[in-house]
Design a protein around this motif. Structure first.
Motif, mmCIF file in Angstrom:
data_model
loop_
_atom_site.group_PDB
_atom_site.id
_atom_site.type_symbol
_atom_site.label_atom_id
_atom_site.label_comp_id
_atom_site.label_asym_id
_atom_site.label_seq_id
_atom_site.Cartn_x
_atom_site.Cartn_y
_atom_site.Cartn_z
ATOM 1 N N LEU A 1 0.998 31.724 14.753
ATOM 2 C CA LEU A 1 1.224 30.681 15.762
ATOM 3 C C LEU A 1 2.628 30.800 16.353
ATOM 4 O O LEU A 1 2.824 30.639 17.565
ATOM 5 N N PHE A 2 3.615 31.097 15.503
ATOM 6 C CA PHE A 2 4.979 31.267 16.001
ATOM 7 C C PHE A 2 5.060 32.471 16.940
ATOM 8 O O PHE A 2 5.690 32.407 18.001
ATOM 9 N N THR B 1 -1.069 32.265 9.005
ATOM 10 C CA THR B 1 -1.515 31.394 10.098
ATOM 11 C C THR B 1 -0.339 30.856 10.892
ATOM 12 O O THR B 1 -0.300 30.950 12.131
ATOM 13 N N SER B 2 0.635 30.275 10.183
ATOM 14 C CA SER B 2 1.786 29.696 10.884
ATOM 15 C C SER B 2 2.642 30.788 11.526
ATOM 16 O O SER B 2 3.193 30.590 12.623
ATOM 17 N N GLY B 3 2.721 31.961 10.878
ATOM 18 C CA GLY B 3 3.466 33.064 11.477
ATOM 19 C C GLY B 3 2.819 33.558 12.761
ATOM 20 O O GLY B 3 3.510 33.875 13.734
ATOM 21 N N SER C 1 6.711 27.546 3.994
ATOM 22 C CA SER C 1 5.561 28.128 3.298
ATOM 23 C C SER C 1 5.975 29.347 2.469
ATOM 24 O O SER C 1 5.520 29.531 1.337
ATOM 25 N N ILE D 1 -1.589 30.531 4.553
ATOM 26 C CA ILE D 1 -0.898 29.579 5.423
ATOM 27 C C ILE D 1 0.316 30.234 6.084
ATOM 28 O O ILE D 1 0.682 29.893 7.210
ATOM 29 N N ILE D 2 0.920 31.214 5.382
ATOM 30 C CA ILE D 2 2.045 31.940 5.963
ATOM 31 C C ILE D 2 1.569 32.762 7.149
ATOM 32 O O ILE D 2 2.199 32.778 8.216
ATOM 33 N N ALA E 1 8.151 25.503 9.489
ATOM 34 C CA ALA E 1 6.983 25.347 8.611
ATOM 35 C C ALA E 1 6.620 26.676 7.953
ATOM 36 O O ALA E 1 6.258 26.724 6.766
ATOM 37 N N THR E 2 6.720 27.767 8.718
ATOM 38 C CA THR E 2 6.430 29.092 8.143
ATOM 39 C C THR E 2 7.447 29.451 7.062
ATOM 40 O O THR E 2 7.083 29.951 5.992
ATOM 41 N N ILE F 1 7.255 25.225 14.134
ATOM 42 C CA ILE F 1 6.377 26.238 13.554
ATOM 43 C C ILE F 1 7.167 27.228 12.703
ATOM 44 O O ILE F 1 6.740 27.602 11.596
ATOM 45 N N SER F 2 8.336 27.659 13.190
ATOM 46 C CA SER F 2 9.134 28.611 12.410
ATOM 47 C C SER F 2 9.641 27.974 11.124
ATOM 48 O O SER F 2 9.668 28.634 10.073
#
Length: 262
Positions: A60-61, A56-58, A208, A53-54, A204-205, A201-202
């Motif tokens: 996206l950021f 993925t969200s990273g 995570s 998940i890290i 959320a990352t 997004i940042s």
């Protein structure tokens, strides 16, 4: 939205961004360390959350930062081109005015110099303050250009007028077009939706990272703060170049200033 940040010197701007990011980081660390035991999980054991998940969200950021940075670069290039076009058109108009009768030439040069002075003294501070383009403050410099346009148009339509009025009219129209492009560029930048998405997004990352390392406090702090530094650098770069006419690296009226005493 972030005009206060835009106008800060570069070093204080980065310190402010880093301080805010660090504050958010510690709030998340405190929140996770408070909630984990109360949700029934042992504090010294890894939580059942995948590290993917890290990634993925990273990713996206990074994607949205790249998207925003590309737009900022295009806006900056457009702003610089508009200013240069405006300066080139004014210089061409001054050169073409040498073919006019002495009285007409003096009047036109006076209007163009008044226009340049108004752009430098009025337009630039207004653009640096993110003033809307329909604000009456911009009318003060534009009236000199419109006066020149009206005079040259009338002389160009008159029978027996100088042949220089036609090309001169084209240059004055080009000045106005470049002016409108410059004013439009002054309102460009990252939208509130992009800012919100990047922040969400940042955050959320970061959350995570804090959750996935909650079983190892030292590693949690190190990993979270490394990410905070990276995110702060990304926000710093975007804020520095977000608005073409605001901030310490903004577009300056250098090309226009050189023509005032021409």
């Amino acid at each position: 939205m972030f005009i206060v940040f835009h106008q800060l010197p570069l070093a204080p701007m980065f310190i402010v961004i880093l301080s805010i990011s660090t504050l958010v980081c510690w709030l998340l660390i405190g929140l996770v360390r408070f909630c984990v035991p109360r949700l029934g999980y042992p504090p010294d054991e890894p939580l059942p959350i995948r590290d993917s998940i890290i990634n993925t969200s990273g990713a996206l950021f990074a994607l949205i930062v790249a998207f925003s940075a590309a737009g900022i670069w295009n806006d900056a290039v457009s702003a610089r081109n508009a200013v240069q076009r405006e300066a080139d058109a004014v210089e061409s108009a001054m050169i073409l005015s040498t073919a006019l009768p002495e009285e007409a030439r003096a009047m036109l040069l006076a209007r163009l110099r008044a226009y340049l002075s108004g752009v430098i003294a009025i337009d630039w501070p207004a653009m640096a303050a993110s003033t809307p383009t329909d604000d009456p403050v911009f009318d003060q410099s534009e009236r000199h250009l419109l006066g020149a346009l009206e005079h040259v148009s009338r002389q160009n339509a008159a029978p027996g007028g100088s042949a220089a009025y036609g090309p001169l009219l084209d240059r004055l129209i080009e000045i106005r077009q470049a002016r409108l492009a410059r004013l439009a560029s002054s309102q460009s930048g990252v939208s509130w939706a992009q800012w919100f998405a990047m922040w969400l997004i940042s955050t959320a990352t970061l959350l995570s990272i804090v959750i996935c390392n909650s079983h190892a406090f030292r590693m949690q702090i190190v990993a979270a703060h490394l990410y905070v530094i990276v995110v702060s650098a990304a926000y710093f770069v975007i804020l520095t170049h977000d608005r073409p006419f605001i901030g310490k690296v903004s577009v300056q009226p250098t090309a226009l200033q050189a023509l005032v005493a021409h």
